[in-house]
Structures are given as structure tokens and as C-alpha cells.
Design a protein around this motif. Structure first.
Motif, PDB file in Angstrom:
ATOM      1  N   ILE A   1      85.104  68.897 -16.783  1.00 22.35           N
ATOM      2  CA  ILE A   1      84.434  69.420 -15.591  1.00 22.35           C
ATOM      3  C   ILE A   1      82.944  69.531 -15.910  1.00 22.35           C
ATOM      4  O   ILE A   1      82.521  70.364 -16.717  1.00 22.35           O
ATOM      5  CB  ILE A   1      84.995  70.802 -15.195  1.00 22.35           C
ATOM      6  CG1 ILE A   1      86.524  70.751 -15.068  1.00 22.35           C
ATOM      7  CG2 ILE A   1      84.339  71.275 -13.907  1.00 22.35           C
ATOM      8  CD1 ILE A   1      87.039  69.743 -14.084  1.00 22.35           C
TER       9      ILE A   1
ATOM     10  N   PHE B   1      80.551  68.955 -13.120  1.00 25.51           N
ATOM     11  CA  PHE B   1      79.911  69.234 -11.832  1.00 25.51           C
ATOM     12  C   PHE B   1      79.110  68.058 -11.276  1.00 25.51           C
ATOM     13  O   PHE B   1      78.557  68.160 -10.176  1.00 25.51           O
ATOM     14  CB  PHE B   1      78.998  70.471 -11.920  1.00 25.51           C
ATOM     15  CG  PHE B   1      79.689  71.699 -12.440  1.00 25.51           C
ATOM     16  CD1 PHE B   1      80.424  72.504 -11.597  1.00 25.51           C
ATOM     17  CD2 PHE B   1      79.626  72.024 -13.787  1.00 25.51           C
ATOM     18  CE1 PHE B   1      81.086  73.624 -12.075  1.00 25.51           C
ATOM     19  CE2 PHE B   1      80.276  73.144 -14.282  1.00 25.51           C
ATOM     20  CZ  PHE B   1      81.012  73.949 -13.419  1.00 25.51           C
TER      21      PHE B   1
ATOM     22  N   GLU C   1      79.956  65.285  -9.954  1.00 27.39           N
ATOM     23  CA  GLU C   1      80.466  64.635  -8.745  1.00 27.39           C
ATOM     24  C   GLU C   1      80.292  65.507  -7.502  1.00 27.39           C
ATOM     25  O   GLU C   1      80.508  65.041  -6.374  1.00 27.39           O
ATOM     26  CB  GLU C   1      81.957  64.290  -8.931  1.00 27.39           C
ATOM     27  CG  GLU C   1      82.958  65.376  -8.542  1.00 27.39           C
ATOM     28  CD  GLU C   1      83.013  66.559  -9.505  1.00 27.39           C
ATOM     29  OE1 GLU C   1      83.812  67.482  -9.238  1.00 27.39           O
ATOM     30  OE2 GLU C   1      82.274  66.583 -10.510  1.00 27.39           O
ATOM     31  N   LEU C   2      79.908  66.772  -7.680  1.00 25.38           N
ATOM     32  CA  LEU C   2      79.804  67.692  -6.546  1.00 25.38           C
ATOM     33  C   LEU C   2      78.491  67.471  -5.791  1.00 25.38           C
ATOM     34  O   LEU C   2      77.445  67.284  -6.396  1.00 25.38           O
ATOM     35  CB  LEU C   2      79.896  69.136  -7.035  1.00 25.38           C
ATOM     36  CG  LEU C   2      81.237  69.515  -7.684  1.00 25.38           C
ATOM     37  CD1 LEU C   2      81.170  70.921  -8.257  1.00 25.38           C
ATOM     38  CD2 LEU C   2      82.376  69.400  -6.679  1.00 25.38           C
TER      39      LEU C   2
ATOM     40  N   SER D   1      86.742  71.208  -8.503  1.00 21.17           N
ATOM     41  CA  SER D   1      86.300  70.059  -9.287  1.00 21.17           C
ATOM     42  C   SER D   1      87.472  69.588 -10.140  1.00 21.17           C
ATOM     43  O   SER D   1      87.924  70.320 -11.024  1.00 21.17           O
ATOM     44  CB  SER D   1      85.105  70.438 -10.167  1.00 21.17           C
ATOM     45  OG  SER D   1      84.679  69.329 -10.946  1.00 21.17           O
ATOM     46  N   TYR D   2      87.981  68.401  -9.838  1.00 23.61           N
ATOM     47  CA  TYR D   2      89.073  67.785 -10.595  1.00 23.61           C
ATOM     48  C   TYR D   2      90.229  68.753 -10.842  1.00 23.61           C
ATOM     49  O   TYR D   2      90.705  68.929 -11.960  1.00 23.61           O
ATOM     50  CB  TYR D   2      88.554  67.222 -11.915  1.00 23.61           C
ATOM     51  CG  TYR D   2      87.566  66.092 -11.724  1.00 23.61           C
ATOM     52  CD1 TYR D   2      87.970  64.877 -11.182  1.00 23.61           C
ATOM     53  CD2 TYR D   2      86.225  66.253 -12.043  1.00 23.61           C
ATOM     54  CE1 TYR D   2      87.070  63.843 -10.975  1.00 23.61           C
ATOM     55  CE2 TYR D   2      85.312  65.228 -11.847  1.00 23.61           C
ATOM     56  CZ  TYR D   2      85.745  64.025 -11.306  1.00 23.61           C
ATOM     57  OH  TYR D   2      84.863  63.003 -11.110  1.00 23.61           O
TER      58      TYR D   2
ATOM     59  N   TYR E   1      76.901  76.119  -8.167  1.00 21.14           N
ATOM     60  CA  TYR E   1      76.472  75.058  -9.078  1.00 21.14           C
ATOM     61  C   TYR E   1      75.066  74.618  -8.710  1.00 21.14           C
ATOM     62  O   TYR E   1      74.606  74.832  -7.580  1.00 21.14           O
ATOM     63  CB  TYR E   1      77.458  73.887  -9.120  1.00 21.14           C
ATOM     64  CG  TYR E   1      77.724  73.181  -7.812  1.00 21.14           C
ATOM     65  CD1 TYR E   1      76.931  72.110  -7.395  1.00 21.14           C
ATOM     66  CD2 TYR E   1      78.798  73.542  -7.017  1.00 21.14           C
ATOM     67  CE1 TYR E   1      77.187  71.444  -6.209  1.00 21.14           C
ATOM     68  CE2 TYR E   1      79.080  72.882  -5.834  1.00 21.14           C
ATOM     69  CZ  TYR E   1      78.274  71.828  -5.435  1.00 21.14           C
ATOM     70  OH  TYR E   1      78.529  71.166  -4.256  1.00 21.14           O
TER      71      TYR E   1
ATOM     72  N   ASP F   1      91.548  61.964 -10.177  1.00 19.99           N
ATOM     73  CA  ASP F   1      90.975  63.127  -9.506  1.00 19.99           C
ATOM     74  C   ASP F   1      91.853  64.364  -9.639  1.00 19.99           C
ATOM     75  O   ASP F   1      91.547  65.418  -9.084  1.00 19.99           O
ATOM     76  CB  ASP F   1      90.672  62.831  -8.035  1.00 19.99           C
ATOM     77  CG  ASP F   1      91.909  62.421  -7.237  1.00 19.99           C
ATOM     78  OD1 ASP F   1      93.030  62.454  -7.792  1.00 19.99           O
ATOM     79  OD2 ASP F   1      91.748  62.064  -6.041  1.00 19.99           O
TER      80      ASP F   1
ATOM     81  N   ASN G   1      89.177  61.953 -16.318  1.00 15.57           N
ATOM     82  CA  ASN G   1      88.752  61.983 -14.923  1.00 15.57           C
ATOM     83  C   ASN G   1      87.545  61.094 -14.647  1.00 15.57           C
ATOM     84  O   ASN G   1      87.046  61.063 -13.528  1.00 15.57           O
ATOM     85  CB  ASN G   1      88.460  63.422 -14.479  1.00 15.57           C
ATOM     86  CG  ASN G   1      87.486  64.155 -15.372  1.00 15.57           C
ATOM     87  OD1 ASN G   1      87.712  64.264 -16.574  1.00 15.57           O
ATOM     88  ND2 ASN G   1      86.405  64.654 -14.803  1.00 15.57           N
TER      89      ASN G   1
END
Length: 342
Positions: free
Chosen positions: A29, A31, A33-34, A53-54, A76, A257, A283
Motif C-alpha cells: 500500500i 497510495f 493509485e489514489l 487501497s488494494y 492522503y 486489486d 498488486n
């Protein structure tokens, strides 16, 4: 186009009989992709109550007092201000970036430890084990401890000899919300006999979470405590920054995911990271756990794709794949590498 496979990948293709049995995947994790739409941070102002997240669920409570106030739990950010004191700079990591120079990272604010509110928590998927995480101070908390402010004292006091400390305790909770284990990290420590050893954490520091493994932990709670307390709670700003949170998750190979099924969003993840050849996580599309994202990982996704027989999907360059019930491969051997024409 040509999808290049190594000899290892080619041999894997020839003997490929992978089933959809579950296995433990190490999920990172970070962050990245956020989304950040209109600012450098997300604090829950959309009233979503948290973010995922995932497969990891980060809690958030936003009270719409003003357009920017007030939030608790998790946010975040990608802000990088290491010099501006005060709550207006609450979204910056004191290290100046995410871990290893990355852009994004998580920020926790414990309203509970500040005098009233919620505790930052991460809810984990079933059958998962946290392994490690990287932690540092926020700029707001660090500068408050370094120089003091209108609410909190300067750590060490006027003499520099006050034995102050700021402590993070990560509690592992089971399904009944009972604490079954914990690990801790001092974000600041001024208790040393030699004051030159006193510190306020300003770099990303790895915390080993394996003591919480195999305890049926379903949540991690992040509690903050300090020697500086007042009538209404802790005076030290109750903030921390978090990045590179690793969790072993039991899932299906190809479920990149970590949502419980293998589908086209997982193929998009593989396609996005195709060609990464160093320290790739599950991931990111690394299904076979060898640290890279390549053709073997695609084949793993394909073997476990829930509805592959009914889908026709075109994926953009640079790794265009055309799927119609399966993958038709043309093979030839140029020199020492195999190439697949698609």
C-alpha cells in the motif's frame, strides 16, 4: 506488436497448468493509485467515510464545519513543505516526500488522542497478515516538538533536559475488537543521558509488524501518546505519516486489486506496470512473486480470469493484447530470446 518473454517465461508457457487455488500475496500500500483531483491532499471532505487501497480500508470522519474543517482518521497527501509550522501544514511529511522519494503517502490524525474523536484504523481483508510499514512525523508535529507553539511545549524544555517523548503504538485487533498484540515506535525521544542523542524522527523508518502475524488481526489501530498533556488531552499534535504498508493477503493469483475476483481491472494493473523489473509487488501485477511484471504474470491472470470465454477486450499500447476466449500465440526463436506476436 511483440511481447518479449524470457526463456523462463517461455518454458513456463509450455508447461502452464496453473489452477485458481488461493495463495499468500504480498501487497504494497503506497497510495500512488489514489486520485487527487483539485488539491495536494484528500481529507474526506466528500463525506465518503474513508477510502480503500488494494483491499485495505482506511477510516475517516469529516465534520463539515468550514470548507476545510475538520477531519479525523486517515487522509492522503503529496505535499512536501518541511519548514512551515502550524496546523495549516498538517498534510506534509517531515521527510519531505513519500518513502523512497515517492509522491504520495498517508496521514493519520487521532482525534481520540487529541481529546475526543476517532482512532485512525486500517481494516484488513480476511486471512491477511501485516508484515511491515514505514512511518515518520508530520511537519506540523515535528516543528511543534522542536520549537513549541501556542498549544504544546518545546521538547526538552528550556534546559533541553526534560525527558519528553512522543510514542506511536500500533495495536492489532481481532474480529471482536480485542487487542491481541502491539508494536511501537518513538516518533521523538528526549530521555537520553547524552542530550546529543535526543531526536525527533525526520526520516521514513520501517516498523516490523510480523509480531502481529497469525493472531487473526482484522484491524490495526494507531494510538499516539506523549509526555506533553493538558486538561483536554495530548498537547503534542496527534499526527503521523505512513507509507509502504505491506500485508500478506490470501487471494487468487491474478487478483491484483485484491477485491476477491480476477477481472479486467486486474489486467489494467498488469498492463500499467508491465516491464517493471525491480521490487514489484503483487498488486503491481507480479503474480509469480519474482519481483518483476512480465508475460508470465499475464498468463497467471489469464488462467484465473473469471469470464475469459465471454470477453473481447483491447488493451492500449505499449502492451496491446487481444483476448477472444483465450490468447492466440505465434512463437518463434530469434537468437536467445523468444518473442510472442499478438
Amino acid at each position: 506488436m511483440k511481447l518479449h518473454l524470457s526463456t523462463k517465461d517461455y518454458l513456463f508457457m509450455l508447461s502452464f497448468t496453473l489452477s485458481n487455488s488461493l495463495y499468500a500475496a504480498n501487497v504494497q500500500i503506497d497510495f500512488e493509485e489514489l486520485p487527487l483531483v483539485s488539491s495536494d491532499f484528500y481529507n474526506g471532505s466528500d463525506l465518503a467515510g474513508g477510502f480503500v487501497s488494494y483491499g485495505m480500508d482506511f477510516n475517516n470522519l469529516y465534520t463539515n464545519i468550514t470548507s476545510t474543517c475538520c477531519w479525523q482518521g486517515w487522509a492522503y497527501s503529496q505535499t512536501t513543505d518541511t519548514t512551515t509550522p502550524g496546523a495549516a501544514n498538517q498534510y506534509s511529511a517531515f521527510a519531505g516526500s513519500g518513502a523512497a522519494g515517492s509522491a504520495k503517502y498517508g496521514i493519520a490524525f487521532s482525534g481520540f488522542d487529541a481529546g475526543g474523536g476517532i482512532i485512525p484504523e486500517i481494516t484488513l481483508p480476511v486471512n491477511s497478515n501485516p508484515t511491515s510499514v514505514q512511518i515518520t512525523n508530520t511537519t506540523y508535529a515535528a516543528l511543534s516538538m522542536q520549537t513549541g507553539d501556542g498549544f504544546a511545549k518545546k521538547f526538552g524544555g528550556l534546559s533541553g533536559n526534560d525527558p519528553d517523548w512522543f510514542l506511536l503504538t500500533v495495536n492489532g485487533l481481532n474480529v471482536a475488537d480485542t487487542v491481541v498484540g502491539n508494536v511501537s515506535l518513538y516518533l521523538a525521544d528526549y530521555r537520553f543521558a547524552n542530550s546529543a542523542e535526543d531526536y525527533i524522527l525526520d526520516q521514513w523508518t520501517e516498523v516490523d509488524l510480523t509480531p502481529l502475524a497469525n493472531l487473526d488481526v482484522r484491524k490495526l489501530s494507531f494510538r499516539l501518546s506523549s509526555t506533553d498533556n493538558g486538561q483536554f488531552g495530548m498537547n503534542t499534535p496527534a499526527y503521523l505519516a505512513l507509507d509502504n504498508f505491506f500485508v500478506d493477503v490470501t487471494t487468487t493469483p491474478g487478483d491484483f486489486d485484491v477485491n476477491g475476483s480476477v477481472g479486467l481491472p486486474d489486467l489494467t494493473i498488469w498492463n500499467t506496470h508491465y516491464g517493471v523489473d525491480l521490487r514489484a509487488a503483487f498488486n503491481h501485477g507480479d503474480a509469480d512473486k519474482d519481483g518483476d511484471v512480465d508475460g508470465t504474470d499475464f498468463l497467471t491472470w489469464q488462467a484465473n480470469f473469471t469470464t475469459v470465454a465471454s470477453i473481447t477486450q483491447s488493451i492500449p499500447e505499449p502492451t496491446t493484447l487481444f483476448i477472444t476466449g483465450g490468447l492466440t500465440l505465434g512463437l518463434y526463436l530469434p537468437c536467445r530470446r523468444y518473442q510472442i506476436f499478438i
